[in-house]
Design an enzyme around this catalytic site. Structure first.
Site, PDB file in Angstrom:
ATOM      1  N   ASP A 172      -0.608  -5.052   3.122  1.00  0.00           N
ATOM      2  CA  ASP A 172      -1.009  -3.853   3.846  1.00  0.00           C
ATOM      3  C   ASP A 172      -0.236  -3.864   5.153  1.00  0.00           C
ATOM      4  O   ASP A 172      -0.507  -4.690   6.037  1.00  0.00           O
ATOM      5  CB  ASP A 172      -2.518  -3.842   4.111  1.00  0.00           C
ATOM      6  CG  ASP A 172      -3.008  -2.483   4.560  1.00  0.00           C
ATOM      7  OD1 ASP A 172      -2.195  -1.712   5.095  1.00  0.00           O
ATOM      8  OD2 ASP A 172      -4.199  -2.184   4.381  1.00  0.00           O
ATOM      9  N   THR A 174      -4.761   2.108  10.116  1.00  0.00           N
ATOM     10  CA  THR A 174      -3.818   3.114  10.592  1.00  0.00           C
ATOM     11  C   THR A 174      -4.479   4.138  11.510  1.00  0.00           C
ATOM     12  O   THR A 174      -3.883   4.571  12.503  1.00  0.00           O
ATOM     13  CB  THR A 174      -3.149   3.832   9.404  1.00  0.00           C
ATOM     14  OG1 THR A 174      -2.429   2.867   8.626  1.00  0.00           O
ATOM     15  CG2 THR A 174      -2.180   4.906   9.879  1.00  0.00           C
ATOM     16  N   GLU A 189       0.817  -1.217   0.000  1.00  0.00           N
ATOM     17  CA  GLU A 189       0.000   0.000   0.000  1.00  0.00           C
ATOM     18  C   GLU A 189       0.849   1.265   0.000  1.00  0.00           C
ATOM     19  O   GLU A 189       0.551   2.224  -0.723  1.00  0.00           O
ATOM     20  CB  GLU A 189      -0.932   0.020   1.214  1.00  0.00           C
ATOM     21  CG  GLU A 189      -1.772   1.285   1.276  1.00  0.00           C
ATOM     22  CD  GLU A 189      -2.711   1.345   2.461  1.00  0.00           C
ATOM     23  OE1 GLU A 189      -3.568   2.236   2.470  1.00  0.00           O
ATOM     24  OE2 GLU A 189      -2.584   0.507   3.369  1.00  0.00           O
ATOM     25  N   ASP A 219      -6.256  -4.628   1.024  1.00  0.00           N
ATOM     26  CA  ASP A 219      -7.230  -4.745   2.104  1.00  0.00           C
ATOM     27  C   ASP A 219      -7.892  -6.119   2.131  1.00  0.00           C
ATOM     28  O   ASP A 219      -8.301  -6.605   3.187  1.00  0.00           O
ATOM     29  CB  ASP A 219      -8.348  -3.704   1.947  1.00  0.00           C
ATOM     30  CG  ASP A 219      -7.841  -2.280   1.934  1.00  0.00           C
ATOM     31  OD1 ASP A 219      -7.133  -1.909   2.877  1.00  0.00           O
ATOM     32  OD2 ASP A 219      -8.165  -1.543   0.979  1.00  0.00           O
ATOM     33  N   ILE A 225      -0.055  -1.829   7.754  1.00  0.00           N
ATOM     34  CA  ILE A 225      -0.943  -1.603   8.898  1.00  0.00           C
ATOM     35  C   ILE A 225      -2.337  -1.364   8.334  1.00  0.00           C
ATOM     36  O   ILE A 225      -2.601  -0.308   7.763  1.00  0.00           O
ATOM     37  CB  ILE A 225      -0.546  -0.402   9.777  1.00  0.00           C
ATOM     38  CG1 ILE A 225       0.888  -0.511  10.288  1.00  0.00           C
ATOM     39  CG2 ILE A 225      -1.512  -0.285  10.969  1.00  0.00           C
ATOM     40  CD1 ILE A 225       1.328   0.669  11.167  1.00  0.00           C
ATOM     41  N   ASP A 226      -3.203  -2.331   8.443  1.00  0.00           N
ATOM     42  CA  ASP A 226      -4.589  -2.140   8.022  1.00  0.00           C
ATOM     43  C   ASP A 226      -5.364  -1.645   9.251  1.00  0.00           C
ATOM     44  O   ASP A 226      -5.607  -2.411  10.178  1.00  0.00           O
ATOM     45  CB  ASP A 226      -5.193  -3.445   7.501  1.00  0.00           C
ATOM     46  CG  ASP A 226      -6.575  -3.211   6.920  1.00  0.00           C
ATOM     47  OD1 ASP A 226      -6.691  -2.376   6.012  1.00  0.00           O
ATOM     48  OD2 ASP A 226      -7.537  -3.829   7.404  1.00  0.00           O
TER      49      ASP A 226
END
Length: 284
Positions: free
Chosen positions: A104, A109, A77, A232, A106-107
């Site tokens: 991702d 944030t 990402e 995601d 940090i899905d």
């Protein structure tokens, strides 16, 4: 590839081990940074945040993966310009390669920034456009969700399976509040308004990857959202499918990596969920 059959058996084990290792190392590092990030930037909108921890997590994961598989493609990402068109182009370019890792770092944030403990690391591997490994790691709870194509899905070694409820009115479902306030958010809110009276309750917790992992683990009956990206959804889609659930776009077409408007469920409520979105004109 001299022996595709053997590669799929031997290779996937090492693929999965690397994915697990990357998710665990990145997740533990992210946890040490909770409440301690030093920079906060906006991307596509004022709700689309990024910190140096997102970038550091992605760099760590990329370096680990490339150490083991230097010939593979990597789609993260934070390596993509903000906005749906840039995401679409980046995915198209990545899928020209045989193997692509979709990450991702940090899905969730926004949750991370506020210290709200619902965020995850999401790592998937696609082979010729099909997801074959999916890992979602929740560092706050130390919960690791792992799936291999055709081999089931697990959470800390225990096989996961979707919930048994058969109707929307019995169901706990989740969605998100998209960062795209001009297109995706209004559509999603129409869905929330229409579906909320039809279900037991709705959760909006802020990590699509974890929501999908929860569908796989039977904690949620369904999930939908408008305007998501491959990073995601890729890992979570495999978790759900390997747990006996169903993942499509909001029109009921089979999931693929280009899907941005997703519906996922235990399978039993899927058609009813899709019908509710259609009636609300909330399919995107």
């Amino acid at each position: 590839m001299s022996d595709p059959g053997n590669e799929s058996i031997v290779g996937r084990k090492s693929f999965t081990a690397v994915a697990i290792n990357c998710a665990a190392k990145a997740g533990e590092w992210i946890k040490t940074k909770l409440g301690a990030y030093s920079s906060l930037d906006l991307k596509y909108s004022s709700q689309d945040l990024v910190t140096e921890v997102d970038r550091g997590s992605e760099k760590m994961i990329r370096n680990l993966i490339m150490t083991h598989f230097p010939d593979h493609s990597f789609l993260g990402e934070e390596g993509v310009e903000a906005g749906p068109e840039a995401s679409k182009k980046a995915l198209q370019n990545a899928l020209e390669e045989e193997y692509v890792w979709i990450v991702d770092p940090i899905d969730g944030t926004t949750n991370f920034v506020h210290g709200f403990p619902f965020f995850s690391v999401s790592i998937a591997l696609a082979y010729r456009g099909e997801v074959i490994v999916g890992v979602v790691y929740d560092p706050s709870r130390d919960e690791l969700f792992v799936a291999e194509k055709g081999k089931g899905a697990y959470m800390h070694g225990k096989r996961t399976s979707v919930a048994l409820q058969t109707t929307l009115r019995e169901s706990l479902v989740a969605t998100g509040l998209p960062a795209d306030q001009h297109y995706a958010l209004p559509i999603n809110l129409k869905g929330v308004q229409a579906i909320t009276p039809q279900v037991r309750n709705i959760r909006i917790a802020g990590s699509a990857a974890l929501h999908m992992a929860y569908v796989a683990a039977g904690r949620l009956n369904g999930f939908w959202e408008i305007g998501l990206n491959s990073w995601d959804l890729a890992a979570g889609s495999l978790l759900i499918q390997e747990s006996g659930g169903r993942v499509t776009d909001t029109f009921g077409e089979p999931y693929h990596l280009s899907v941005r408007n997703v519906a996922a469920s235990n399978g039993h409520i899927h058609d009813e969920l899709l019908d509710a979105l259609k009636k609300a004109e909330a399919q995107g």
